[in-house]
Design a protein around this motif. Structure first.
Motif, PDB file in Angstrom:
ATOM      1  N   SER A  30     -51.351  -2.150 -71.996  1.00  0.00           N
ATOM      2  CA  SER A  30     -51.888  -1.920 -73.333  1.00  0.00           C
ATOM      3  C   SER A  30     -52.875  -3.200 -73.731  1.00  0.00           C
ATOM      4  O   SER A  30     -52.810  -4.279 -73.038  1.00  0.00           O
ATOM      5  CB  SER A  30     -50.967  -1.984 -74.600  1.00  0.00           C
ATOM      6  N   GLN A  31     -53.822  -3.255 -74.599  1.00  0.00           N
ATOM      7  CA  GLN A  31     -54.658  -4.135 -74.844  1.00  0.00           C
ATOM      8  C   GLN A  31     -53.920  -5.341 -75.761  1.00  0.00           C
ATOM      9  O   GLN A  31     -53.998  -6.570 -75.346  1.00  0.00           O
ATOM     10  CB  GLN A  31     -55.361  -3.881 -76.185  1.00  0.00           C
ATOM     11  N   GLN A  32     -52.766  -4.807 -76.354  1.00  0.00           N
ATOM     12  CA  GLN A  32     -51.856  -6.153 -76.674  1.00  0.00           C
ATOM     13  C   GLN A  32     -51.214  -6.909 -75.671  1.00  0.00           C
ATOM     14  O   GLN A  32     -51.185  -8.225 -75.532  1.00  0.00           O
ATOM     15  CB  GLN A  32     -50.599  -5.478 -77.602  1.00  0.00           C
ATOM     16  N   TYR A  33     -50.613  -6.190 -74.629  1.00  0.00           N
ATOM     17  CA  TYR A  33     -50.087  -6.886 -73.428  1.00  0.00           C
ATOM     18  C   TYR A  33     -51.134  -7.663 -72.840  1.00  0.00           C
ATOM     19  O   TYR A  33     -50.649  -8.899 -72.449  1.00  0.00           O
ATOM     20  CB  TYR A  33     -49.622  -5.575 -72.501  1.00  0.00           C
ATOM     21  N   VAL A  34     -52.183  -7.214 -72.638  1.00  0.00           N
ATOM     22  CA  VAL A  34     -53.359  -8.168 -72.017  1.00  0.00           C
ATOM     23  C   VAL A  34     -53.575  -9.286 -72.833  1.00  0.00           C
ATOM     24  O   VAL A  34     -53.610 -10.637 -72.297  1.00  0.00           O
ATOM     25  CB  VAL A  34     -54.729  -7.188 -71.896  1.00  0.00           C
ATOM     26  N   ALA A  35     -53.586  -9.270 -74.183  1.00  0.00           N
ATOM     27  CA  ALA A  35     -53.736 -10.214 -75.094  1.00  0.00           C
ATOM     28  C   ALA A  35     -52.823 -11.179 -74.941  1.00  0.00           C
ATOM     29  O   ALA A  35     -52.918 -12.581 -74.913  1.00  0.00           O
ATOM     30  CB  ALA A  35     -53.927  -9.728 -76.540  1.00  0.00           C
ATOM     31  N   HIS A  36     -51.521 -10.738 -75.029  1.00  0.00           N
ATOM     32  CA  HIS A  36     -50.197 -11.739 -74.838  1.00  0.00           C
ATOM     33  C   HIS A  36     -50.338 -12.482 -73.574  1.00  0.00           C
ATOM     34  O   HIS A  36     -49.903 -13.760 -73.656  1.00  0.00           O
ATOM     35  CB  HIS A  36     -49.293 -10.891 -74.943  1.00  0.00           C
ATOM     36  N   ASN A  37     -50.891 -11.924 -72.504  1.00  0.00           N
ATOM     37  CA  ASN A  37     -50.668 -12.253 -71.148  1.00  0.00           C
ATOM     38  C   ASN A  37     -52.007 -13.240 -70.666  1.00  0.00           C
ATOM     39  O   ASN A  37     -51.797 -13.998 -69.631  1.00  0.00           O
ATOM     40  CB  ASN A  37     -50.227 -11.379 -69.931  1.00  0.00           C
ATOM     41  N   THR A  38     -53.058 -13.231 -71.551  1.00  0.00           N
ATOM     42  CA  THR A  38     -54.259 -13.870 -71.262  1.00  0.00           C
ATOM     43  C   THR A  38     -54.444 -15.010 -72.206  1.00  0.00           C
ATOM     44  O   THR A  38     -55.402 -15.958 -71.851  1.00  0.00           O
ATOM     45  CB  THR A  38     -55.551 -12.935 -70.830  1.00  0.00           C
ATOM     46  N   GLY A  39     -53.875 -14.820 -73.364  1.00  0.00           N
ATOM     47  CA  GLY A  39     -54.486 -15.812 -74.411  1.00  0.00           C
ATOM     48  C   GLY A  39     -55.674 -15.203 -75.162  1.00  0.00           C
ATOM     49  O   GLY A  39     -56.222 -16.043 -76.091  1.00  0.00           O
ATOM     50  N   ILE A  40     -56.355 -14.029 -74.648  1.00  0.00           N
ATOM     51  CA  ILE A  40     -57.450 -13.644 -75.316  1.00  0.00           C
ATOM     52  C   ILE A  40     -57.071 -12.629 -76.476  1.00  0.00           C
ATOM     53  O   ILE A  40     -56.039 -11.786 -76.214  1.00  0.00           O
ATOM     54  CB  ILE A  40     -58.236 -12.630 -74.138  1.00  0.00           C
ATOM     55  N   PRO A  41     -57.543 -12.918 -77.672  1.00  0.00           N
ATOM     56  CA  PRO A  41     -57.094 -12.054 -78.745  1.00  0.00           C
ATOM     57  C   PRO A  41     -57.457 -10.474 -78.533  1.00  0.00           C
ATOM     58  O   PRO A  41     -58.435 -10.342 -78.049  1.00  0.00           O
ATOM     59  CB  PRO A  41     -58.141 -12.511 -80.124  1.00  0.00           C
ATOM     60  N   ARG A  42     -56.465  -9.775 -79.173  1.00  0.00           N
ATOM     61  CA  ARG A  42     -56.542  -8.476 -78.733  1.00  0.00           C
ATOM     62  C   ARG A  42     -57.954  -7.698 -79.405  1.00  0.00           C
ATOM     63  O   ARG A  42     -58.540  -6.996 -78.649  1.00  0.00           O
ATOM     64  CB  ARG A  42     -55.288  -7.418 -79.544  1.00  0.00           C
ATOM     65  N   THR A  43     -58.285  -8.291 -80.336  1.00  0.00           N
ATOM     66  CA  THR A  43     -59.443  -7.757 -80.863  1.00  0.00           C
ATOM     67  C   THR A  43     -60.716  -8.040 -79.879  1.00  0.00           C
ATOM     68  O   THR A  43     -61.757  -7.411 -79.768  1.00  0.00           O
ATOM     69  CB  THR A  43     -59.967  -8.149 -82.399  1.00  0.00           C
ATOM     70  N   ALA A  44     -60.704  -9.265 -79.460  1.00  0.00           N
ATOM     71  CA  ALA A  44     -61.753  -9.511 -78.458  1.00  0.00           C
ATOM     72  C   ALA A  44     -61.533  -8.567 -77.150  1.00  0.00           C
ATOM     73  O   ALA A  44     -62.871  -8.329 -76.636  1.00  0.00           O
ATOM     74  CB  ALA A  44     -61.426 -10.937 -78.000  1.00  0.00           C
ATOM     75  N   VAL A  45     -60.548  -8.266 -76.768  1.00  0.00           N
ATOM     76  CA  VAL A  45     -60.239  -7.421 -75.664  1.00  0.00           C
ATOM     77  C   VAL A  45     -60.841  -6.194 -75.879  1.00  0.00           C
ATOM     78  O   VAL A  45     -61.488  -5.771 -75.045  1.00  0.00           O
ATOM     79  CB  VAL A  45     -58.560  -7.453 -75.073  1.00  0.00           C
ATOM     80  N   SER A  46     -60.674  -5.759 -77.007  1.00  0.00           N
ATOM     81  CA  SER A  46     -61.267  -4.325 -77.598  1.00  0.00           C
ATOM     82  C   SER A  46     -62.785  -4.434 -77.525  1.00  0.00           C
ATOM     83  O   SER A  46     -63.297  -3.586 -77.100  1.00  0.00           O
ATOM     84  CB  SER A  46     -60.776  -4.103 -79.057  1.00  0.00           C
ATOM     85  N   ASP A  47     -63.332  -5.487 -77.986  1.00  0.00           N
ATOM     86  CA  ASP A  47     -64.867  -5.748 -78.056  1.00  0.00           C
ATOM     87  C   ASP A  47     -65.385  -5.855 -76.793  1.00  0.00           C
ATOM     88  O   ASP A  47     -66.506  -5.370 -76.511  1.00  0.00           O
ATOM     89  CB  ASP A  47     -65.081  -6.909 -79.187  1.00  0.00           C
ATOM     90  N   ILE A  48     -64.619  -6.500 -75.807  1.00  0.00           N
ATOM     91  CA  ILE A  48     -65.121  -6.709 -74.433  1.00  0.00           C
ATOM     92  C   ILE A  48     -65.157  -5.192 -73.654  1.00  0.00           C
ATOM     93  O   ILE A  48     -66.219  -5.176 -73.011  1.00  0.00           O
ATOM     94  CB  ILE A  48     -64.370  -7.668 -73.806  1.00  0.00           C
ATOM     95  N   GLU A  49     -64.053  -4.563 -74.165  1.00  0.00           N
ATOM     96  CA  GLU A  49     -64.116  -3.059 -73.315  1.00  0.00           C
ATOM     97  C   GLU A  49     -65.072  -2.301 -73.987  1.00  0.00           C
ATOM     98  O   GLU A  49     -65.549  -1.275 -73.066  1.00  0.00           O
ATOM     99  CB  GLU A  49     -62.306  -2.570 -73.240  1.00  0.00           C
ATOM    100  N   ARG A  50     -65.420  -2.602 -74.930  1.00  0.00           N
ATOM    101  CA  ARG A  50     -66.476  -1.705 -75.540  1.00  0.00           C
ATOM    102  C   ARG A  50     -68.093  -1.948 -75.339  1.00  0.00           C
ATOM    103  O   ARG A  50     -68.889  -1.277 -75.622  1.00  0.00           O
ATOM    104  CB  ARG A  50     -66.643  -1.461 -77.144  1.00  0.00           C
ATOM    105  N   GLY A  51     -68.032  -3.174 -74.717  1.00  0.00           N
ATOM    106  CA  GLY A  51     -69.365  -3.869 -74.386  1.00  0.00           C
ATOM    107  C   GLY A  51     -69.958  -4.666 -75.812  1.00  0.00           C
ATOM    108  O   GLY A  51     -71.232  -4.924 -75.341  1.00  0.00           O
ATOM    109  N   ASN A  52     -69.137  -4.953 -76.515  1.00  0.00           N
ATOM    110  CA  ASN A  52     -69.820  -5.575 -77.722  1.00  0.00           C
ATOM    111  C   ASN A  52     -69.561  -7.062 -77.756  1.00  0.00           C
ATOM    112  O   ASN A  52     -69.813  -7.646 -78.569  1.00  0.00           O
ATOM    113  CB  ASN A  52     -68.973  -5.057 -79.164  1.00  0.00           C
ATOM    114  N   ARG A  53     -68.968  -7.392 -76.520  1.00  0.00           N
ATOM    115  CA  ARG A  53     -68.865  -8.981 -76.733  1.00  0.00           C
ATOM    116  C   ARG A  53     -68.916  -9.423 -75.149  1.00  0.00           C
ATOM    117  O   ARG A  53     -68.572  -8.792 -74.397  1.00  0.00           O
ATOM    118  CB  ARG A  53     -67.467  -9.337 -77.174  1.00  0.00           C
TER     119      ARG A  53
END
Length: 128
Positions: A30-53
């Protein structure tokens, strides 16, 4: 009077985001799992995956490490990049420190996979 055109998406960011999302989903994370294990905020993970960040190099390194793939796979400009080819490029580093017996076992396993694939293809051809 000129109408301001909407900002066009950066195609490289979109491709990178899609590749990261596809990999994350394939791994069942999940994006939350990625955020927890990388320290990257979940909203940032979402923005990255959409190509917005944009992704900074340290973030990309963390994501690649979590996904067990080399950074080069995510940066490959070919739309149909093969993760396996990039993973093989890191094989010498992965083999460092293994015993000769370990390396022989890896070679036997690689040969097993090759012959298994040949057998599967032969079975498919026989079914036709």
């Amino acid at each position: 009077m000129d109408q301001a055109s909407p900002r066009q998406p950066d195609l490289e960011l979109v491709q990178l985001g899609e590749r990261l999302k596809k990999t994350r989903e394939y791994l069942g994370m999940s994006q939350q799992y990625v955020a927890h294990n990388t320290g990257i905020p979940r909203t940032a993970v979402s923005d990255i995956e959409r190509g917005n960040r944009r992704v900074d190099s340290l973030e990309l390194k963390k994501l690649a490490r979590l996904y067990s793939l080399p950074v080069s796979y995510f940066l490959d400009e070919q739309e149909q990049a093969d993760a396996g080819e990039h993973a093989l490029a890191g094989l010498p580093r992965a083999l460092a420190g293994l015993t000769d017996g370990d390396k022989a076992e890896i070679l036997r396993y690689a040969e097993y996979l090759k012959f298994k694939r040949i057998a599967e293809q032969s079975d498919q051809n026989d079914e036709r």
